[in-house]
Design a protein around this motif. Structure first.
Motif, PDB file in Angstrom:
ATOM      1  N   LEU A 126      12.197 -18.762  15.020  1.00  0.00           N
ATOM      2  CA  LEU A 126      11.597 -17.835  14.072  1.00  0.00           C
ATOM      3  C   LEU A 126      10.491 -18.411  13.092  1.00  0.00           C
ATOM      4  O   LEU A 126       9.466 -17.780  13.080  1.00  0.00           O
ATOM      5  CB  LEU A 126      12.613 -17.482  13.085  1.00  0.00           C
ATOM      6  CG  LEU A 126      13.674 -16.461  13.815  1.00  0.00           C
ATOM      7  CD1 LEU A 126      14.899 -16.327  12.633  1.00  0.00           C
ATOM      8  CD2 LEU A 126      13.262 -14.968  13.949  1.00  0.00           C
TER       9      LEU A 126
ATOM     10  N   ALA B 255       7.278 -16.340  14.164  1.00  0.00           N
ATOM     11  CA  ALA B 255       6.556 -15.594  12.856  1.00  0.00           C
ATOM     12  C   ALA B 255       5.022 -15.979  12.268  1.00  0.00           C
ATOM     13  O   ALA B 255       4.304 -15.159  11.740  1.00  0.00           O
ATOM     14  CB  ALA B 255       7.424 -15.780  11.646  1.00  0.00           C
TER      15      ALA B 255
ATOM     16  N   ALA C 220      18.854 -12.128  10.969  1.00  0.00           N
ATOM     17  CA  ALA C 220      17.260 -12.393  11.565  1.00  0.00           C
ATOM     18  C   ALA C 220      16.577 -11.264  11.960  1.00  0.00           C
ATOM     19  O   ALA C 220      15.501 -11.209  11.699  1.00  0.00           O
ATOM     20  CB  ALA C 220      17.510 -13.303  12.888  1.00  0.00           C
TER      21      ALA C 220
ATOM     22  N   TYR D 109      12.998 -10.557   9.861  1.00  0.00           N
ATOM     23  CA  TYR D 109      11.762 -11.033  10.606  1.00  0.00           C
ATOM     24  C   TYR D 109      10.969  -9.935  11.475  1.00  0.00           C
ATOM     25  O   TYR D 109       9.916 -10.016  11.990  1.00  0.00           O
ATOM     26  CB  TYR D 109      11.994 -12.255  11.659  1.00  0.00           C
ATOM     27  CG  TYR D 109      12.206 -13.515  10.801  1.00  0.00           C
ATOM     28  CD1 TYR D 109      11.063 -14.226  10.285  1.00  0.00           C
ATOM     29  CD2 TYR D 109      13.549 -13.718  10.421  1.00  0.00           C
ATOM     30  CE1 TYR D 109      11.292 -15.530   9.785  1.00  0.00           C
ATOM     31  CE2 TYR D 109      13.707 -14.803   9.640  1.00  0.00           C
ATOM     32  CZ  TYR D 109      12.497 -15.757   9.411  1.00  0.00           C
ATOM     33  OH  TYR D 109      12.705 -16.773   8.591  1.00  0.00           O
TER      34      TYR D 109
ATOM     35  N   VAL E   2       8.916 -10.012  15.119  1.00  0.00           N
ATOM     36  CA  VAL E   2       9.910 -10.762  15.973  1.00  0.00           C
ATOM     37  C   VAL E   2      11.288  -9.562  15.954  1.00  0.00           C
ATOM     38  O   VAL E   2      11.563  -9.339  14.969  1.00  0.00           O
ATOM     39  CB  VAL E   2      10.365 -11.960  15.241  1.00  0.00           C
ATOM     40  CG1 VAL E   2      11.575 -12.854  16.033  1.00  0.00           C
ATOM     41  CG2 VAL E   2       9.311 -13.119  15.123  1.00  0.00           C
TER      42      VAL E   2
ATOM     43  N   VAL F 178      14.993  -9.499  17.160  1.00  0.00           N
ATOM     44  CA  VAL F 178      16.309 -10.189  17.375  1.00  0.00           C
ATOM     45  C   VAL F 178      17.480  -9.257  17.825  1.00  0.00           C
ATOM     46  O   VAL F 178      17.838  -8.535  17.091  1.00  0.00           O
ATOM     47  CB  VAL F 178      16.678 -11.245  16.347  1.00  0.00           C
ATOM     48  CG1 VAL F 178      17.674 -12.096  16.537  1.00  0.00           C
ATOM     49  CG2 VAL F 178      15.514 -11.880  15.678  1.00  0.00           C
TER      50      VAL F 178
END
Length: 248
Positions: free
Chosen positions: A126, A130, A169, A173, A178, A180
């Protein structure tokens, strides 16, 4: 090909579901970093990918070691110039015990690999994704992380942790580009069954929804979908790939 030219890391890729993910990702155009503690099996996975015209490299990774998580990200970037996606598949399933008889060392080892190992991987991944345009991560949870199963307290708790990490997560994010997600496989035909007799396998398969075990390749296609832009609006999902076991 939906993963064309993307760089994907796969942990636990020396056999079973991890190997299938690595091979499928390469077929779909990815450059794959194969990682595992099993160097021989990892090298064989690379050979399979390259024999089919794909691109892959191996790095020995023990996901229970904090430094190995950053080393895997660094290796992918140094080898292929960037990192676009990660399949956090590595995990262990040890002996079965009732909760009150679960040995402390079994509990600690299971959490160290499955729960803490996933945390280490996510933290390193991450941080990179990121800051470098986003990407996609898929964790391998389990049917045991969705519904209780007798005798697998340590394993089930570790996979519940994987699901919690996935959702946390995903929420934190998504604003960084991102995604997840996780898969929760049912009972899959992996090397754990290599020493089972045909009669034992037939009896076990009869207990499964649909009368059969899942195949590693069936999990791989789901993971590659989640890594791809076809799943661009899928985030924080736990995809049950269990032939309906959790539907009952």
């Amino acid at each position: 090909m939906r993963l064309q030219e993307r760089v994907i890391t796969v942990t636990g890729a020396a056999s079973g579901i991890g190997r299938a993910i690595a091979v499928q990702a390469a077929k779909e155009g990815a450059k794959v970093v194969v990682s595992d503690v099993d160097e021989t099996g990892g090298a064989q996975t690379v050979d399979l990918i390259e024999a089919d015209g794909g691109t892959a490299a191996f790095l020995r990774t023990d996901i229970s070691r904090e430094d190995d998580a950053q080393a895997l990200v660094d290796f992918a970037v140094e080898t292929y110039g960037r990192l676009d996606g990660c399949a956090n598949n590595a995990g262990i399933a040890l002996a079965s015990h009732p909760l009150h008889e679960t040995p402390t060392d079994l509990w600690l080892k299971t959490q160290a690999v499955n729960a803490t190992g996933t945390f280490f991987q996510l933290r390193a991944q991450l941080a990179y994704l990121a800051k470098n345009g986003g990407g996609a991560i898929v964790n391998t949870a389990s049917l045991a992380g969705i519904t209780p199963a007798v005798g697998v307290t340590a394993y089930a708790a570790s996979k519940f942790a994987v699901i919690g990490l996935t959702k946390q997560a995903a929420l934190e994010y998504v604003g960084k580009g991102v995604r997840v997600n996780a898969i929760a496989p049912g009972v899959i035909r992996t090397p754990i069954f290599d020493n089972s007799s045909p009669e034992e396998m037939a009896a076990f398969e009869a207990l499964q929804p649909g009368g059969r075990l899942g195949e590693p390749e069936e999990m791989a296609t789901v993971v590659c979908f989640l890594l791809s832009d076809e799943a661009s609006y899928v985030n924080g999902a736990i995809l049950n790939a269990d032939m309906g076991a959790t539907a009952f």
